[in-house]
Write an enzyme that holds these catalytic residues in place. Structure first.
Site, PDB file in Angstrom:
ATOM      1  N   LYS A   1      -4.662 -11.868   2.421  1.00  0.00           N
ATOM      2  CA  LYS A   1      -5.830 -11.196   1.741  1.00  0.00           C
ATOM      3  C   LYS A   1      -6.856 -11.521   1.230  1.00  0.00           C
ATOM      4  CE  LYS A   1      -1.908  -7.669   1.118  1.00  0.00           C
ATOM      5  NZ  LYS A   1      -1.993  -8.288   2.658  1.00  0.00           N
TER       6      LYS A   1
ATOM      7  N   SER B   1      -2.889  -4.657   7.188  1.00  0.00           N
ATOM      8  CA  SER B   1      -3.654  -4.730   4.558  1.00  0.00           C
ATOM      9  C   SER B   1      -4.550  -4.866   5.123  1.00  0.00           C
ATOM     10  CB  SER B   1      -2.890  -5.108   4.771  1.00  0.00           C
ATOM     11  OG  SER B   1      -2.930  -6.829   4.679  1.00  0.00           O
TER      12      SER B   1
END
Length: 137
Positions: A95, A58
């Protein structure tokens, strides 16, 4: 995600005094600077630093790939724009912390994944700020 303490042997390695060109070769031995201690470079606060191994893709847009090691500093105050290790509803994730309007979002750097909106109902905390990425070339 595997979390481990920073435990590196203290070895000082030579550091070239100039940047190495990526095109024209130069004799590196003439440009040696003081020895470089990688512990000082990646972990100036070892008591607040840990490694974590990445699982998944990701964050490939940020140069973070599956299997990479992240050097995470728990003493650094997280700010929008930082890549962070966060605990969201009981699960760890890596993230980018992004300000969106009045709130915050945990944004992936791969279009195949959706951002994680942080609402008042979200159980959320930042474990640390990613300072370095270590991967093989």
């Amino acid at each position: 995600m595997a979390v481990g303490a920073l435990a590196c042997a203290r070895h000082r390695l030579p550091l070239a005094g100039e940047a190495v060109p990526a095109g024209f070769p130069s004799p590196a031995e003439e440009y040696l600077e003081r020895p470089l201690d990688l512990n000082e470079y990646v972990a100036p606060r070892p008591e607040a630093t840990f490694f974590v191994r990445v699982s998944g893709d990701s964050m490939i847009g940020a140069g973070i790939h599956h299997g990479d090691l992240l050097v995470v500093d728990r003493s650094q105050e997280p700010r929008p724009g930082n890549v962070v290790i966060a605990l969201v509803d009981g699960e760890f994730t890596v993230k980018r912390l992004v300000r969106e309007g009045e709130g915050l979002v945990l944004a992936p750097e791969n279009e195949a994944y959706a951002p994680i909106a942080l609402t008042p109902e979200t159980e959320f905390s930042v474990w640390g700020v990613v300072r370095h990425v270590v991967h093989r070339v």
